[in-house]
Design a protein around this motif. Structure first.
Motif, PDB file in Angstrom:
ATOM      1  N   THR A 328      -6.052  35.533 -29.968  1.00 36.93           N
ATOM      2  CA  THR A 328      -5.818  34.173 -29.896  1.00 36.93           C
ATOM      3  C   THR A 328      -5.213  33.640 -31.048  1.00 36.93           C
ATOM      4  O   THR A 328      -4.211  33.034 -30.878  1.00 36.93           O
ATOM      5  CB  THR A 328      -7.359  33.492 -29.774  1.00 36.93           C
ATOM      6  OG1 THR A 328      -7.976  34.015 -28.820  1.00 36.93           O
ATOM      7  CG2 THR A 328      -7.105  31.913 -29.712  1.00 36.93           C
ATOM      8  N   SER A 331      -1.257  34.875 -30.715  1.00 39.67           N
ATOM      9  CA  SER A 331      -0.701  34.154 -29.841  1.00 39.67           C
ATOM     10  C   SER A 331      -0.542  32.676 -30.385  1.00 39.67           C
ATOM     11  O   SER A 331       0.573  31.962 -29.927  1.00 39.67           O
ATOM     12  CB  SER A 331      -1.704  34.215 -28.642  1.00 39.67           C
ATOM     13  OG  SER A 331      -1.377  35.617 -27.968  1.00 39.67           O
ATOM     14  N   PHE A 332      -1.404  32.008 -30.732  1.00 39.13           N
ATOM     15  CA  PHE A 332      -1.298  30.717 -31.468  1.00 39.13           C
ATOM     16  C   PHE A 332      -0.089  30.537 -32.172  1.00 39.13           C
ATOM     17  O   PHE A 332       0.696  29.624 -32.292  1.00 39.13           O
ATOM     18  CB  PHE A 332      -2.603  30.298 -31.744  1.00 39.13           C
ATOM     19  CG  PHE A 332      -2.572  28.781 -32.390  1.00 39.13           C
ATOM     20  CD1 PHE A 332      -2.620  27.847 -31.712  1.00 39.13           C
ATOM     21  CD2 PHE A 332      -2.395  28.684 -34.118  1.00 39.13           C
ATOM     22  CE1 PHE A 332      -2.690  26.470 -31.897  1.00 39.13           C
ATOM     23  CE2 PHE A 332      -2.738  27.402 -34.508  1.00 39.13           C
ATOM     24  CZ  PHE A 332      -2.511  26.231 -33.632  1.00 39.13           C
ATOM     25  N   LEU A 333      -0.053  31.463 -33.172  1.00 45.93           N
ATOM     26  CA  LEU A 333       0.977  31.433 -34.174  1.00 45.93           C
ATOM     27  C   LEU A 333       2.363  32.042 -33.451  1.00 45.93           C
ATOM     28  O   LEU A 333       3.425  31.911 -34.375  1.00 45.93           O
ATOM     29  CB  LEU A 333       0.586  32.317 -35.336  1.00 45.93           C
ATOM     30  CG  LEU A 333      -0.433  31.877 -36.101  1.00 45.93           C
ATOM     31  CD1 LEU A 333      -0.707  32.785 -37.204  1.00 45.93           C
ATOM     32  CD2 LEU A 333      -0.205  30.588 -36.775  1.00 45.93           C
ATOM     33  N   GLY A 334       2.332  32.505 -32.155  1.00 44.03           N
ATOM     34  CA  GLY A 334       3.803  32.937 -31.736  1.00 44.03           C
ATOM     35  C   GLY A 334       4.045  34.299 -31.993  1.00 44.03           C
ATOM     36  O   GLY A 334       5.163  34.987 -31.771  1.00 44.03           O
ATOM     37  N   GLN A 338       3.603  35.494 -25.253  1.00 45.47           N
ATOM     38  CA  GLN A 338       4.229  34.635 -25.006  1.00 45.47           C
ATOM     39  C   GLN A 338       4.290  34.028 -23.619  1.00 45.47           C
ATOM     40  O   GLN A 338       4.045  34.895 -22.698  1.00 45.47           O
ATOM     41  CB  GLN A 338       5.653  34.557 -25.602  1.00 45.47           C
ATOM     42  CG  GLN A 338       5.892  35.190 -27.207  1.00 45.47           C
ATOM     43  CD  GLN A 338       5.694  33.966 -27.996  1.00 45.47           C
ATOM     44  OE1 GLN A 338       5.888  33.024 -27.537  1.00 45.47           O
ATOM     45  NE2 GLN A 338       5.096  34.447 -28.958  1.00 45.47           N
ATOM     46  N   VAL A 346      -2.340  31.578 -25.843  1.00 46.96           N
ATOM     47  CA  VAL A 346      -0.948  31.103 -25.559  1.00 46.96           C
ATOM     48  C   VAL A 346      -1.289  29.417 -24.861  1.00 46.96           C
ATOM     49  O   VAL A 346      -0.615  28.539 -25.230  1.00 46.96           O
ATOM     50  CB  VAL A 346      -0.373  31.547 -24.147  1.00 46.96           C
ATOM     51  CG1 VAL A 346       0.605  30.803 -23.717  1.00 46.96           C
ATOM     52  CG2 VAL A 346       0.157  33.181 -24.631  1.00 46.96           C
ATOM     53  N   GLN A 349      -1.458  26.916 -27.834  1.00 49.66           N
ATOM     54  CA  GLN A 349      -0.270  26.567 -28.371  1.00 49.66           C
ATOM     55  C   GLN A 349       0.156  25.129 -28.146  1.00 49.66           C
ATOM     56  O   GLN A 349       0.863  24.409 -28.814  1.00 49.66           O
ATOM     57  CB  GLN A 349       1.085  27.391 -27.743  1.00 49.66           C
ATOM     58  CG  GLN A 349       0.939  28.727 -28.591  1.00 49.66           C
ATOM     59  CD  GLN A 349       2.355  29.889 -27.912  1.00 49.66           C
ATOM     60  OE1 GLN A 349       2.906  29.137 -27.409  1.00 49.66           O
ATOM     61  NE2 GLN A 349       1.997  31.074 -28.343  1.00 49.66           N
ATOM     62  N   GLU A 350      -0.329  24.738 -26.888  1.00 52.00           N
ATOM     63  CA  GLU A 350      -0.226  23.308 -26.412  1.00 52.00           C
ATOM     64  C   GLU A 350      -0.767  22.234 -27.547  1.00 52.00           C
ATOM     65  O   GLU A 350      -0.411  21.156 -27.518  1.00 52.00           O
ATOM     66  CB  GLU A 350      -0.885  23.149 -25.031  1.00 52.00           C
ATOM     67  CG  GLU A 350       0.047  23.859 -23.927  1.00 52.00           C
ATOM     68  CD  GLU A 350       1.175  23.280 -23.524  1.00 52.00           C
ATOM     69  OE1 GLU A 350       1.306  21.986 -23.735  1.00 52.00           O
ATOM     70  OE2 GLU A 350       1.821  23.851 -23.031  1.00 52.00           O
ATOM     71  N   GLN A 352      -0.993  22.483 -30.693  1.00 48.05           N
ATOM     72  CA  GLN A 352      -0.330  22.500 -32.122  1.00 48.05           C
ATOM     73  C   GLN A 352       0.077  21.346 -32.626  1.00 48.05           C
ATOM     74  O   GLN A 352       0.097  20.959 -33.593  1.00 48.05           O
ATOM     75  CB  GLN A 352       0.977  23.553 -32.211  1.00 48.05           C
ATOM     76  CG  GLN A 352       0.557  25.108 -32.053  1.00 48.05           C
ATOM     77  CD  GLN A 352       1.617  25.803 -32.170  1.00 48.05           C
ATOM     78  OE1 GLN A 352       2.658  25.526 -32.018  1.00 48.05           O
ATOM     79  NE2 GLN A 352       1.400  27.319 -32.591  1.00 48.05           N
TER      80      GLN A 352
END
Length: 392
Positions: A328, A331-334, A338, A346, A349-350, A352
């Protein structure tokens, strides 16, 4: 001692005697005799089910993994289907009461969107003229269960509706967030299982050999462990991401990195196992096993490892949520998975963008599922550790 004094004696100290002359242990009923012949696994189950939070957490994990295994069936919509006229649509409210009174079948109202001319964003209200009832086992988007079996039956949904259910709202492209969370659980809940079991096997065997034999073997193993622990994980993760074949799919790449890191990540458990083996290798049951000419590997696998199985179980149940949090966060940090891959990291990420979260707080719901899964694993680990403790 007189008869009166004898009657005052605490009866709990006197084993009850049946008419047949058989003596039962204090505190056990007649049917409690099955404890004497019960297997170790059955005794563990009896202890585990007394831990109510652990049992409840096991049910929660069962539901989460059921949704992960049958995500195509549980999800209400195609997670990649875009509805441009429903961007950032809020979660629908489920109703049981309308203008005609109480209804046994739950229903939702349609969306009515208007444009705020000051902020130029869509504002959604309930359209009372359109009412849709919820049904179980409804026909919907077509899918392939496990990528093999075609079907179009979903666990629940709306019949004859021109809008998706949006049980947990929509994202910036108008995609169903509930369906995306269910699909994302398949990767987030299973991506670490292979790595965790591999780390446990390697850590137990290598740490056991190091602690049992000692000497030169112990020195070499401990120097290797210190070298592995000193390597920072995030740069290592980035290096492996660049080293793996470029034609691999994102999911295959992530599984490859997870397995490689699990091969390296056995060092912490190996140190703990080594300490346990040093403390137990001179115990009487180990000496007795040597006297009957038991092999060294049998002593390690059949005698020493089960003696601290409670610690291994606790480590295992804590490592799985660690993998979930790792996927988590990366994937949140990229740095992990992806898009278009769907996982909880992923989806987060929305979230952020603070302004996006302020206007659509439901985008944080994937984080809620991460918290629930991690807490459930921790409670189950506590229950299993107490149930497997031989000194309990």
């Amino acid at each position: 001692m007189t008869v009166e004094r004898a009657q005052d004696v605490d009866q709990t100290l006197v084993p009850p005697v049946e008419e047949s002359g058989e003596i039962l242990l204090p505190g056990f009923k007649e049917e409690g005799e099955e404890i004497y012949v019960a297997s170790q696994w059955r005794l563990m189950w009896w202890r585990f089910r007394k831990h109510r939070m652990a049992v409840l957490s096991l049910v929660v994990l069962g539901l989460l993994y059921f949704g992960a295994a049958f995500c195509e069936f549980v999800a209400t919509n195609d997670p990649r289907e875009v509805y441009q006229n429903l961007t950032y649509a809020p979660p629908r409210k489920i109703h049981f009461v309308d203008e005609n009174g109480f209804s046994w079948r739950p229903f939702v109202y349609g969306y009515k969107a208007t444009r705020d001319m000051e902020t130029f964003k869509l504002v959604y209200e309930e359209d009372r003229e359109r009412k849709y009832y919820l049904h179980f086992f409804v026909e919907g988007d077509e899918y392939k269960l496990f990528g093999l079996f075609p079907g179009n039956i979903h666990l629940f949904g709306l019949k004859d509706a021109d809008e998706p259910l949006y049980l947990l709202g929509g994202d910036r492209l108008g995609r169903d967030l509930f369906s995306r969370i269910i699909y994302g659980s398949r990767i987030s809940l299973t991506v670490g299982l292979v790595g965790v079991f591999l780390s446990m096997i390697l850590g137990t065997l290598i740490g056991g050999i190091s602690g049992y034999y000692g000497g030169t073997i112990d020195v070499i193993v401990q120097r290797v462990i210190e070298l592995l622990i000193s390597i920072p994980s995030i740069p290592l993760w980035m290096g492996f991401s660049a080293a793996l074949p470029a034609d691999w799919s994102p999911v295959k790449t992530y599984f490859g990195i997870t397995i490689i890191l699990s091969i390296i990540g056995w060092s912490g458990l190996a140190r703990v196992v080594r300490g346990k083996f040093i403390a137990l290798r001179e115990e009487e049951f180990v000496v007795a096993a040597r006297l009957i000419n038991a092999s060294e590997m049998r002593i390690i696998v059949r005698h020493l490892v089960p003696s601290f199985a409670s610690h291994l179980i606790a480590s295992l149940t804590l490592s799985i949520p660690g993998m979930i949090l790792g996927e988590t966060s990366l994937s949140f940090l990229g740095l992990g998975l992806q898009p278009p891959v769907i996982s909880w990291g992923v989806l987060l990420q929305e979230a952020q963008n603070f302004q996006t979260v302020a206007n659509a707080a439901w985008l944080l719901l994937p984080g809620f599922f991460v918290v629930i899964a991690v807490l459930a694993f921790n409670f189950v680990g506590d229950g299993l550790r107490d149930a497997a403790d031989p000194y309990a």
